[in-house]
Enzyme design. Structure first.
Site, PDB file in Angstrom:
ATOM      1  N   ASP A 235       7.513   6.376   4.554  1.00  0.00           N
ATOM      2  CA  ASP A 235       7.386   5.117   5.282  1.00  0.00           C
ATOM      3  C   ASP A 235       6.927   3.979   4.376  1.00  0.00           C
ATOM      4  O   ASP A 235       7.504   2.886   4.388  1.00  0.00           O
ATOM      5  CB  ASP A 235       6.403   5.277   6.447  1.00  0.00           C
ATOM      6  CG  ASP A 235       6.909   6.251   7.501  1.00  0.00           C
ATOM      7  OD1 ASP A 235       8.127   6.283   7.736  1.00  0.00           O
ATOM      8  OD2 ASP A 235       6.087   6.976   8.073  1.00  0.00           O
TER       9      ASP A 235
ATOM     10  N   ALA B 139       0.860  -1.179   0.000  1.00  0.00           N
ATOM     11  CA  ALA B 139       0.000   0.000   0.000  1.00  0.00           C
ATOM     12  C   ALA B 139       0.896   1.230   0.000  1.00  0.00           C
ATOM     13  O   ALA B 139       1.603   1.494   0.967  1.00  0.00           O
ATOM     14  CB  ALA B 139      -0.907  -0.005   1.223  1.00  0.00           C
ATOM     15  N   MET B 140       0.872   1.994  -1.084  1.00  0.00           N
ATOM     16  CA  MET B 140       1.781   3.127  -1.281  1.00  0.00           C
ATOM     17  C   MET B 140       1.036   4.439  -1.083  1.00  0.00           C
ATOM     18  O   MET B 140       0.268   4.871  -1.948  1.00  0.00           O
ATOM     19  CB  MET B 140       2.391   3.074  -2.685  1.00  0.00           C
ATOM     20  CG  MET B 140       3.058   1.745  -3.025  1.00  0.00           C
ATOM     21  SD  MET B 140       4.569   1.469  -2.082  1.00  0.00           S
ATOM     22  CE  MET B 140       5.648   2.704  -2.783  1.00  0.00           C
ATOM     23  N   SER B 141       1.249   5.077   0.050  1.00  0.00           N
ATOM     24  CA  SER B 141       0.558   6.340   0.336  1.00  0.00           C
ATOM     25  C   SER B 141       1.188   7.510  -0.396  1.00  0.00           C
ATOM     26  O   SER B 141       0.559   8.558  -0.556  1.00  0.00           O
ATOM     27  CB  SER B 141       0.598   6.618   1.841  1.00  0.00           C
ATOM     28  OG  SER B 141       1.925   6.888   2.261  1.00  0.00           O
ATOM     29  N   GLY B 142       2.441   7.351  -0.817  1.00  0.00           N
ATOM     30  CA  GLY B 142       3.177   8.463  -1.404  1.00  0.00           C
ATOM     31  C   GLY B 142       4.148   9.065  -0.419  1.00  0.00           C
ATOM     32  O   GLY B 142       4.859  10.024  -0.731  1.00  0.00           O
TER      33      GLY B 142
ATOM     34  N   CYS C 176     -10.798   4.898   8.604  1.00  0.00           N
ATOM     35  CA  CYS C 176     -10.180   4.639   7.305  1.00  0.00           C
ATOM     36  C   CYS C 176      -9.334   3.370   7.355  1.00  0.00           C
ATOM     37  O   CYS C 176      -9.368   2.551   6.437  1.00  0.00           O
ATOM     38  CB  CYS C 176      -9.326   5.840   6.891  1.00  0.00           C
ATOM     39  SG  CYS C 176      -8.625   5.720   5.225  1.00  0.00           S
TER      40      CYS C 176
ATOM     41  N   CYS D 215      -7.793  14.676   6.099  1.00  0.00           N
ATOM     42  CA  CYS D 215      -7.477  14.924   4.692  1.00  0.00           C
ATOM     43  C   CYS D 215      -8.646  15.499   3.906  1.00  0.00           C
ATOM     44  O   CYS D 215      -8.441  16.218   2.930  1.00  0.00           O
ATOM     45  CB  CYS D 215      -6.985  13.631   4.031  1.00  0.00           C
ATOM     46  SG  CYS D 215      -8.245  12.343   3.865  1.00  0.00           S
TER      47      CYS D 215
ATOM     48  N   LEU E 158      -4.211   4.283  -3.284  1.00  0.00           N
ATOM     49  CA  LEU E 158      -5.663   4.379  -3.195  1.00  0.00           C
ATOM     50  C   LEU E 158      -6.141   5.782  -3.537  1.00  0.00           C
ATOM     51  O   LEU E 158      -5.729   6.756  -2.896  1.00  0.00           O
ATOM     52  CB  LEU E 158      -6.132   4.008  -1.784  1.00  0.00           C
ATOM     53  CG  LEU E 158      -5.731   2.631  -1.274  1.00  0.00           C
ATOM     54  CD1 LEU E 158      -6.360   2.370   0.089  1.00  0.00           C
ATOM     55  CD2 LEU E 158      -6.116   1.554  -2.268  1.00  0.00           C
TER      56      LEU E 158
ATOM     57  N   GLY F 191       3.470   0.906   5.672  1.00  0.00           N
ATOM     58  CA  GLY F 191       4.569   1.569   6.354  1.00  0.00           C
ATOM     59  C   GLY F 191       4.274   1.927   7.790  1.00  0.00           C
ATOM     60  O   GLY F 191       4.919   2.827   8.350  1.00  0.00           O
TER      61      GLY F 191
END
Length: 379
Positions: free
Chosen positions: A12, A6-9, A101, A199, A32, A125
């Site tokens: 981490d 899972a890549m949040s950007g 979330c 967010c 996502l 992360g």
């Protein structure tokens, strides 16, 4: 193993994905998309799921040489996080959207889809440790770096979900080490600031945002004894512990500031009083879940000793917990604090620990103060 990262950007998740690659796993990155109107999400260091975050995630995957995809979970995010946030405030509670979330999106919708597609686990992360007991069942523990520990926000995970989780940052000594590792790997996000705040409220004005979505009705601001002190524009926009924005026009008899002690949606009242009445003795939570195998005392309905945490960066407090049946027949987690805790609001999440191990969590239904209840009964 086949791992979905899972890549949040952020830094981490990028380093977590890199470590999963180093471990020899077959890794695929996914970001996502949580809003169909990205402009409604925070940007820069205050965001966590914006267009720029998606681009940063893509660049990290390019650097790592792994496939990258964007999955649209915007509808689920609206229903399970944003709409829930509004409904909770409308009911006079103070929700934690990041917990919801994690529960509904990052470790339910995402994990379900990953497993359905043949992935063995989802890597994130988060700063937390995952171990196994003597029977091979998962246990969630605090991170080695307590200053950045994120086990609290993972307290909503169930045993089945933990069986499909991977936390590659479980042994990091500090966030500085993660940034240094990212820089050594040539990841552009090495110096990217951390994300924080809600967010989906772009300007940070939670009250103004809620007023556009909840029908606010003027009502009374009262003391615990029932004395009317003033009028509010809408009880749902207040939260327990709030001091500013009461606009009462006159001080308390002792000259000390007043704080919001309780929200009463049925009567549309906001109860205010001295700071000492914010200290609560007993917490009761609904929507109870266990992060792995419950302790035997919980299953038997007996009391057991824990530490309880009600905020992501709050201090764990010693307490005695027990599981009881609510009026609706559903389980309740009742926690009697060894010493009072200040400013706890219904709607928050309480996570209970045994040492470093996360036992489980519940959404606060009530936070009782013996002194406050005595004053309220005098009404």
């Amino acid at each position: 193993m086949k791992i979905l990262a899972a890549m949040s950007g952020g830094v981490d998740s990028a380093v977590a994905a890199a470590r999963a690659v180093d471990a020899g796993h077959e890794v695929v990155g996914v970001h996502l998309a949580l809003s169909r109107m990205p402009g409604t999400l925070r940007t820069g260091s205050r965001g966590c799921c914006t267009i720029e975050d998606s681009q940063d995630a893509w660049r990290a995957c390019e650097r790592l040489g792994i496939p990258f995809y964007v999955w649209d979970f915007s509808e689920r995010f609206k229903e399970d996080v944003v709409d829930d946030f509004v409904a909770e405030y409308a009911a006079g509670r103070t929700p934690n959207p990041c917990m919801r979330c994690n529960e509904k999106i990052k470790f339910a919708a995402l994990l379900d889809k990953a497993v359905a597609l043949g992935f063995d686990a989802v890597a994130t992360g988060h700063y937390a440790r995952l171990t196994r007991d003597a029977d091979g069942r998962p246990e969630l523990h605090r991170s080695s770096d307590w200053a950045k520990d994120q086990s609290y926000v993972l307290g909503v995970l169930t045993e089945e979900q933990l069986n499909h989780c991977l936390f590659p940052l479980d042994d990091v000594e500090s966030k500085a080490h993660v940034r240094a590792e990212a820089e050594a790997r040539g990841l552009a996000v090495a110096k990217k600031p951390d994300s924080y705040d809600i967010c989906f409220i772009p300007d940070g004005d939670t009250r103004g945002w809620l007023e556009e979505r909840i029908e606010m009705e003027p009502g009374a601001i009262v003391t615990p004894e029932g004395e009317r002190l003033g009028e509010h524009r809408g009880a749902q926009a207040f939260t327990v512990g709030q001091r500013k924005g009461l606009a009462l026009g006159r001080p308390a008899p002792d000259g000390k500031p007043r704080f919001v002690l309780e929200i009463r949606p049925k009567t549309n009242e906001v109860v205010v009083g001295p700071e000492r009445l914010l200290a609560v003795d007993t917490l009761t939570g609904r929507r109870v879940s266990w992060a792995g195998r419950p302790v035997p005392e919980a299953e038997a309905g007996l009391p057991f000793e824990v530490h309880v945490q009600v905020r992501a960066h709050g201090d764990p407090e010693p307490a005695t917990a027990r599981v009881a049946e609510g009026d609706d027949g559903a389980a309740r987690l009742v926690v009697d604090l060894h010493k009072p805790m200040r400013g706890v609001a219904p709607g928050q999440t309480m996570v209970i620990y045994s040492g470093t191990r996360v036992l489980g969590q519940a959404t606060l239904e009530s936070a009782r103060s013996a002194e406050f209840e005595t004053a309220a009964r005098a009404d």
